[in-house]
Design a protein around this motif. Structure first.
Motif, mmCIF file in Angstrom:
data_model
loop_
_atom_site.group_PDB
_atom_site.id
_atom_site.type_symbol
_atom_site.label_atom_id
_atom_site.label_comp_id
_atom_site.label_asym_id
_atom_site.label_seq_id
_atom_site.Cartn_x
_atom_site.Cartn_y
_atom_site.Cartn_z
ATOM 1 N N LEU A 1 0.807 -1.213 0.000
ATOM 2 C CA LEU A 1 0.000 0.000 0.000
ATOM 3 C C LEU A 1 0.845 1.270 0.000
ATOM 4 C CD1 LEU A 1 -2.841 -1.006 2.479
ATOM 5 C CD2 LEU A 1 -3.117 -0.468 0.066
ATOM 6 N N LEU A 2 2.035 1.222 0.600
ATOM 7 C CA LEU A 2 2.843 2.433 0.733
ATOM 8 C C LEU A 2 4.116 2.436 -0.097
ATOM 9 C CD1 LEU A 2 2.574 3.204 4.567
ATOM 10 C CD2 LEU A 2 1.368 4.300 2.677
ATOM 11 N N ARG A 3 4.465 1.311 -0.681
ATOM 12 C CA ARG A 3 5.725 1.235 -1.428
ATOM 13 C C ARG A 3 5.755 2.281 -2.552
ATOM 14 N NH1 ARG A 3 5.387 -3.689 -3.094
ATOM 15 N NH2 ARG A 3 6.403 -4.612 -1.271
ATOM 16 N N GLY A 4 6.849 3.053 -2.592
ATOM 17 C CA GLY A 4 7.021 4.069 -3.628
ATOM 18 C C GLY A 4 6.313 5.381 -3.349
ATOM 19 N N ARG A 5 5.619 5.465 -2.217
ATOM 20 C CA ARG A 5 4.860 6.678 -1.896
ATOM 21 C C ARG A 5 5.521 7.524 -0.811
ATOM 22 N NH1 ARG A 5 -0.233 6.976 -3.907
ATOM 23 N NH2 ARG A 5 -0.910 5.186 -5.135
ATOM 24 N N ILE A 6 6.651 7.051 -0.286
ATOM 25 C CA ILE A 6 7.332 7.775 0.779
ATOM 26 C C ILE A 6 8.641 8.334 0.242
ATOM 27 C CG2 ILE A 6 8.309 7.610 3.095
ATOM 28 C CD1 ILE A 6 6.438 5.281 3.638
ATOM 29 N N LYS A 7 8.784 9.637 0.337
ATOM 30 C CA LYS A 7 9.992 10.315 -0.145
ATOM 31 C C LYS A 7 10.810 10.756 1.066
ATOM 32 C CE LYS A 7 7.654 11.981 -4.325
ATOM 33 N NZ LYS A 7 8.356 11.063 -5.240
ATOM 34 N N THR A 8 11.824 9.966 1.431
ATOM 35 C CA THR A 8 12.692 10.328 2.550
ATOM 36 C C THR A 8 13.717 11.368 2.093
ATOM 37 O OG1 THR A 8 14.106 8.428 2.052
ATOM 38 C CG2 THR A 8 12.388 8.115 3.701
ATOM 39 N N ASN A 9 14.328 12.036 3.060
ATOM 40 C CA ASN A 9 15.307 13.092 2.794
ATOM 41 C C ASN A 9 14.726 14.186 1.898
ATOM 42 O OD1 ASN A 9 17.534 11.832 4.252
ATOM 43 N ND2 ASN A 9 17.510 10.307 2.604
ATOM 44 N N HIS A 10 13.460 14.485 2.121
ATOM 45 C CA HIS A 10 12.765 15.567 1.436
ATOM 46 C C HIS A 10 12.267 16.551 2.495
ATOM 47 C CE1 HIS A 10 12.958 13.179 -2.168
ATOM 48 N NE2 HIS A 10 12.231 14.036 -2.859
ATOM 49 N N LEU A 11 12.941 17.672 2.607
ATOM 50 C CA LEU A 11 12.610 18.681 3.608
ATOM 51 C C LEU A 11 11.583 19.656 3.042
ATOM 52 C CD1 LEU A 11 13.080 20.209 6.290
ATOM 53 C CD2 LEU A 11 14.991 21.386 5.151
ATOM 54 N N VAL A 12 10.379 19.640 3.605
ATOM 55 C CA VAL A 12 9.344 20.586 3.186
ATOM 56 C C VAL A 12 9.623 21.933 3.847
ATOM 57 C CG1 VAL A 12 6.877 21.111 3.192
ATOM 58 C CG2 VAL A 12 7.649 18.744 2.886
ATOM 59 N N THR A 13 9.768 22.967 3.043
ATOM 60 C CA THR A 13 10.119 24.291 3.563
ATOM 61 C C THR A 13 8.920 25.230 3.645
ATOM 62 O OG1 THR A 13 10.766 24.963 1.320
ATOM 63 C CG2 THR A 13 12.499 24.141 2.776
ATOM 64 N N SER A 14 7.972 25.085 2.732
ATOM 65 C CA SER A 14 6.811 25.973 2.757
ATOM 66 C C SER A 14 5.630 25.309 2.059
ATOM 67 C CB SER A 14 7.123 27.309 2.066
ATOM 68 O OG SER A 14 7.343 27.131 0.679
ATOM 69 N N ILE A 15 4.451 25.806 2.397
ATOM 70 C CA ILE A 15 3.212 25.340 1.756
ATOM 71 C C ILE A 15 2.414 26.558 1.358
ATOM 72 C CG2 ILE A 15 1.132 23.946 1.973
ATOM 73 C CD1 ILE A 15 2.477 22.402 4.221
ATOM 74 N N ASP A 16 2.004 26.609 0.106
ATOM 75 C CA ASP A 16 1.243 27.742 -0.408
ATOM 76 C C ASP A 16 -0.127 27.255 -0.875
ATOM 77 O OD1 ASP A 16 0.619 30.281 -1.131
ATOM 78 O OD2 ASP A 16 2.213 30.509 -2.619
ATOM 79 N N ALA A 17 -1.080 28.160 -0.946
ATOM 80 C CA ALA A 17 -2.411 27.868 -1.465
ATOM 81 C C ALA A 17 -2.491 28.351 -2.906
ATOM 82 C CB ALA A 17 -3.471 28.552 -0.610
ATOM 83 N N ILE A 18 -2.892 27.448 -3.803
ATOM 84 C CA ILE A 18 -2.938 27.748 -5.233
ATOM 85 C C ILE A 18 -4.394 27.705 -5.713
ATOM 86 C CG2 ILE A 18 -2.092 27.134 -7.511
ATOM 87 C CD1 ILE A 18 0.104 27.922 -5.572
ATOM 88 N N PRO A 19 -4.974 28.840 -6.101
ATOM 89 C CA PRO A 19 -6.352 28.824 -6.612
ATOM 90 C C PRO A 19 -6.471 27.913 -7.828
ATOM 91 C CG PRO A 19 -5.603 31.066 -6.184
ATOM 92 C CD PRO A 19 -4.393 30.192 -6.085
ATOM 93 N N ILE A 20 -7.588 27.233 -7.927
ATOM 94 C CA ILE A 20 -7.780 26.325 -9.049
ATOM 95 C C ILE A 20 -8.255 27.097 -10.277
ATOM 96 C CG2 ILE A 20 -8.336 24.426 -7.493
ATOM 97 C CD1 ILE A 20 -11.255 24.731 -8.327
ATOM 98 N N GLU A 21 -7.988 26.510 -11.434
ATOM 99 C CA GLU A 21 -8.439 27.090 -12.696
ATOM 100 C C GLU A 21 -9.612 26.268 -13.215
ATOM 101 O OE1 GLU A 21 -5.183 27.286 -15.365
ATOM 102 O OE2 GLU A 21 -3.957 28.589 -14.082
ATOM 103 N N LEU A 22 -10.740 26.917 -13.401
ATOM 104 C CA LEU A 22 -11.948 26.227 -13.827
ATOM 105 C C LEU A 22 -12.078 26.253 -15.345
ATOM 106 C CD1 LEU A 22 -14.452 27.630 -11.183
ATOM 107 C CD2 LEU A 22 -13.313 25.406 -11.173
#
Length: 231
Positions: free
Chosen positions: A114-135
């Motif tokens: 279920l999880l194989r290939g879905r975990i990215k180790t050594n990946h430091l998340v620095t920021s999260i932004d909100a992106i409006p969707i395009e309709l």
């Protein structure tokens, strides 16, 4: 794309909606497994290795019962995977140290189907932004829909990258220095509390948070994959 219109009711996210989970400790792995059982498209980002924040106490004795280190859902997944890959072998035993919890519990879970290939180790998340969707339909108002999230991260080579998803679950415990580029609270973004192996109450409470978060996203108050099935 997050195409659920805003309403006065709790917002839902239908599978296979995309979810980013930040942190591959006990709660991050559990949350990823839970989401995969429900059919969501899950990606886990971890700044170090599996169980990174737990490794400073890897030789410590457990402060919870060995059979509580993993949820019933996770225990079943590990046992099933072990039996499939090692036919005729002895069943796994419960861990007695934090190190065994990582090596015999979290890592096998990360390598399960279920999880194989879905975990990215050594990946430091620095920021999260909100992106409006395009309709595609110009008659609709984009403000009626919640924005997607764009996570910025840096990998072990120092290469920067982004990941766009519909929902985010931060499972780093109290250690969270991610810059959020929008005000809180924010729909489809949740934060799980303590993931310290020394905080038994926090660990068990975190699993209840996982249940509540996915119950909200699925729009089902009675949804609880940890609850034993009726016979």
């Amino acid at each position: 794309m997050n195409n659920n219109p805003k309403t006065d009711m709790d917002m839902t996210l239908d599978p296979p909606g995309s979810i980013a989970i930040v942190g591959a400790g006990t709660h991050g792995i559990e949350a990823g497994l839970y989401g995969r059982f429900l059919g969501y498209n899950v990606t886990i980002l971890e700044r170090g290795g599996i169980g990174n924040n737990m490794r400073t106490e890897s030789d410590a004795d457990l402060v919870i019962l060995p059979d509580q280190c993993l949820s019933p859902l996770a225990l079943s997944a590990v046992a099933t995977q072990h039996a499939a890959e090692n036919p005729g072998s002895s069943p796994l035993v419960h861990p007695t140290t934090v190190s065994a919890w990582i090596e015999e519990g979290l890592i096998p879970l990360s390598e399960s189907d279920l999880l194989r290939g879905r975990i990215k180790t050594n990946h430091l998340v620095t920021s999260i932004d909100a992106i409006p969707i395009e309709l595609e339909n110009e008659s609709e108002d984009a403000s009626d829909y919640p924005a997607d999230f764009q996570l910025r991260f840096t990998d072990s080579d120092g290469t920067e990258g982004t990941l766009r998803v519909e929902a985010v679950l931060i499972a780093t415990g109290s250690q969270c220095d991610i810059k959020l580029m929008f005000p809180l609270p924010c729909p489809y973004l949740h934060h799980i509390g303590s993931n310290s192996p020394r905080d038994a109450a926090g660990l068990l409470a975190g699993r209840r948070q996982i249940v509540e978060i996915y119950s909200q996203w699925a729009g089902r108050e009675d949804l609880d994959l940890y609850r034993p099935p009726r016979v």
